[in-house]
Design a protein around this motif. Structure first.
Motif, short mmCIF file in Angstrom:
data_model
loop_
_atom_site.label_atom_id
_atom_site.label_comp_id
_atom_site.label_asym_id
_atom_site.label_seq_id
_atom_site.Cartn_x
_atom_site.Cartn_y
_atom_site.Cartn_z
N SER A 39 3.18 2.20 9.05
CA SER A 39 2.18 2.84 8.19
C SER A 39 2.03 4.32 8.50
CB SER A 39 0.83 2.13 8.32
OG SER A 39 0.35 2.25 9.64
N ALA A 40 2.47 4.76 9.67
CA ALA A 40 2.39 6.16 10.04
C ALA A 40 3.62 6.95 9.60
CB ALA A 40 2.21 6.30 11.55
N LYS A 41 4.62 6.27 9.08
CA LYS A 41 5.85 6.93 8.63
C LYS A 41 5.77 7.18 7.13
CE LYS A 41 7.57 6.68 12.67
NZ LYS A 41 7.58 7.87 13.47
N HIS A 42 6.19 8.37 6.71
CA HIS A 42 6.05 8.79 5.33
C HIS A 42 6.68 7.80 4.34
CE1 HIS A 42 5.89 11.48 1.89
NE2 HIS A 42 7.18 11.23 1.69
N ASP A 43 7.95 7.47 4.55
CA ASP A 43 8.65 6.59 3.61
C ASP A 43 8.02 5.20 3.56
OD1 ASP A 43 10.35 8.68 3.22
OD2 ASP A 43 12.06 7.79 4.26
N ALA A 44 7.76 4.67 4.74
CA ALA A 44 7.20 3.32 4.81
C ALA A 44 5.79 3.28 4.25
CB ALA A 44 7.22 2.81 6.24
N ALA A 45 5.03 4.33 4.45
CA ALA A 45 3.67 4.38 3.92
C ALA A 45 3.69 4.32 2.39
CB ALA A 45 2.94 5.62 4.40
N ARG A 46 4.69 4.95 1.78
CA ARG A 46 4.82 4.89 0.32
C ARG A 46 5.12 3.46 -0.14
NH1 ARG A 46 3.73 9.63 -2.61
NH2 ARG A 46 4.25 11.38 -1.29
N VAL A 47 5.95 2.77 0.62
CA VAL A 47 6.28 1.38 0.28
C VAL A 47 5.01 0.53 0.35
CG1 VAL A 47 7.57 -0.66 1.00
CG2 VAL A 47 8.67 1.59 1.08
N LEU A 48 4.26 0.68 1.44
CA LEU A 48 3.03 -0.10 1.60
C LEU A 48 2.01 0.26 0.52
CD1 LEU A 48 2.72 0.05 5.47
CD2 LEU A 48 3.55 -1.84 4.07
N GLN A 49 1.94 1.53 0.17
CA GLN A 49 1.01 1.97 -0.87
C GLN A 49 1.34 1.28 -2.20
OE1 GLN A 49 1.30 6.15 -1.70
NE2 GLN A 49 -0.53 6.17 -2.95
N SER A 50 2.61 1.21 -2.54
CA SER A 50 2.99 0.54 -3.79
C SER A 50 2.69 -0.95 -3.73
CB SER A 50 4.49 0.76 -4.06
OG SER A 50 4.72 2.10 -4.41
N CYS A 51 2.89 -1.55 -2.57
CA CYS A 51 2.58 -2.97 -2.43
C CYS A 51 1.08 -3.22 -2.61
CB CYS A 51 3.04 -3.49 -1.07
SG CYS A 51 4.83 -3.61 -0.90
N LEU A 52 0.27 -2.33 -2.07
CA LEU A 52 -1.17 -2.48 -2.24
C LEU A 52 -1.58 -2.26 -3.69
CD1 LEU A 52 -2.39 -0.64 0.98
CD2 LEU A 52 -2.59 -3.08 0.48
N LYS A 53 -0.93 -1.32 -4.35
CA LYS A 53 -1.27 -1.00 -5.73
C LYS A 53 -0.88 -2.12 -6.69
CE LYS A 53 -0.32 2.42 -9.32
NZ LYS A 53 0.38 3.68 -9.63
N HIS A 54 0.33 -2.67 -6.52
CA HIS A 54 0.85 -3.63 -7.48
C HIS A 54 0.71 -5.08 -7.03
CE1 HIS A 54 2.58 -0.46 -9.91
NE2 HIS A 54 3.14 0.06 -8.83
N GLY A 55 0.31 -5.32 -5.79
CA GLY A 55 0.24 -6.68 -5.27
C GLY A 55 -0.99 -7.43 -5.73
N SER A 56 -0.92 -8.74 -5.57
CA SER A 56 -2.06 -9.58 -5.89
C SER A 56 -3.11 -9.44 -4.79
CB SER A 56 -1.62 -11.05 -5.99
OG SER A 56 -1.20 -11.51 -4.72
N ALA A 57 -4.27 -10.00 -5.00
CA ALA A 57 -5.33 -9.93 -3.99
C ALA A 57 -4.87 -10.57 -2.68
CB ALA A 57 -6.59 -10.61 -4.50
N GLU A 58 -4.14 -11.67 -2.79
CA GLU A 58 -3.64 -12.36 -1.60
C GLU A 58 -2.62 -11.50 -0.85
OE1 GLU A 58 -0.66 -16.02 -1.06
OE2 GLU A 58 -2.55 -16.57 -2.04
N GLN A 59 -1.73 -10.84 -1.60
CA GLN A 59 -0.73 -9.98 -0.97
C GLN A 59 -1.39 -8.78 -0.30
OE1 GLN A 59 1.54 -9.52 -4.57
NE2 GLN A 59 3.21 -10.79 -3.80
N ARG A 60 -2.37 -8.18 -0.97
CA ARG A 60 -3.09 -7.04 -0.38
C ARG A 60 -3.79 -7.46 0.90
NH1 ARG A 60 -4.03 -5.77 -5.95
NH2 ARG A 60 -6.03 -6.84 -5.92
N GLU A 61 -4.39 -8.64 0.87
CA GLU A 61 -5.10 -9.15 2.06
C GLU A 61 -4.13 -9.32 3.24
OE1 GLU A 61 -8.19 -10.17 4.40
OE2 GLU A 61 -8.34 -9.48 2.34
N SER A 62 -2.94 -9.83 2.95
CA SER A 62 -1.98 -10.04 4.05
C SER A 62 -1.50 -8.73 4.63
CB SER A 62 -0.79 -10.89 3.58
OG SER A 62 -0.01 -10.17 2.65
N ILE A 63 -1.45 -7.67 3.84
CA ILE A 63 -1.06 -6.35 4.34
C ILE A 63 -2.17 -5.76 5.19
CG2 ILE A 63 -0.53 -3.98 3.69
CD1 ILE A 63 0.85 -5.16 1.19
#
Length: 89
Positions: A63-87
């Motif tokens: 989460s502290a790395k630029h590229d990976a943070a973008r990936v996680l951000q997209s997962c939070l944006k487009h994921g379901s409530a359950e997926q967001r919770e697991s992140i």
């Protein structure tokens, strides 16, 4: 020379900067498909599940790395409530 050959054929590292770099390289193509508006919701959900499974152990470090943070951000944006919770856990 033999030691270099053995090291090159060994499994990828599981910790440290090389492991994070390998992991980011693995999930970036998935991220490209997640953020593409033409990706169907069902496929996007499967891709997010795959990213979450892949980064689960390394989540804090990534989460502290630029590229990976973008990936996680997209997962939070487009994921379901359950997926967001697991992140977030």
């Amino acid at each position: 020379p033999a030691a270099k050959a053995a090291a090159a054929s060994a499994a990828p590292p599981t910790e440290g900067p090389r492991a994070r770099k390998a992991l980011v390289s693995k999930v970036k193509p998935l991220w490209e498909r997640i953020r593409d508006g033409r990706t169907p919701a069902e496929d996007r959900s499967k891709l997010i599940d795959e990213v979450v499974r892949s980064v689960d152990v390394h989540l804090a470090g990534l989460s502290a790395k630029h590229d990976a943070a973008r990936v996680l951000q997209s997962c939070l944006k487009h994921g379901s409530a359950e997926q967001r919770e697991s992140i977030v856990e």
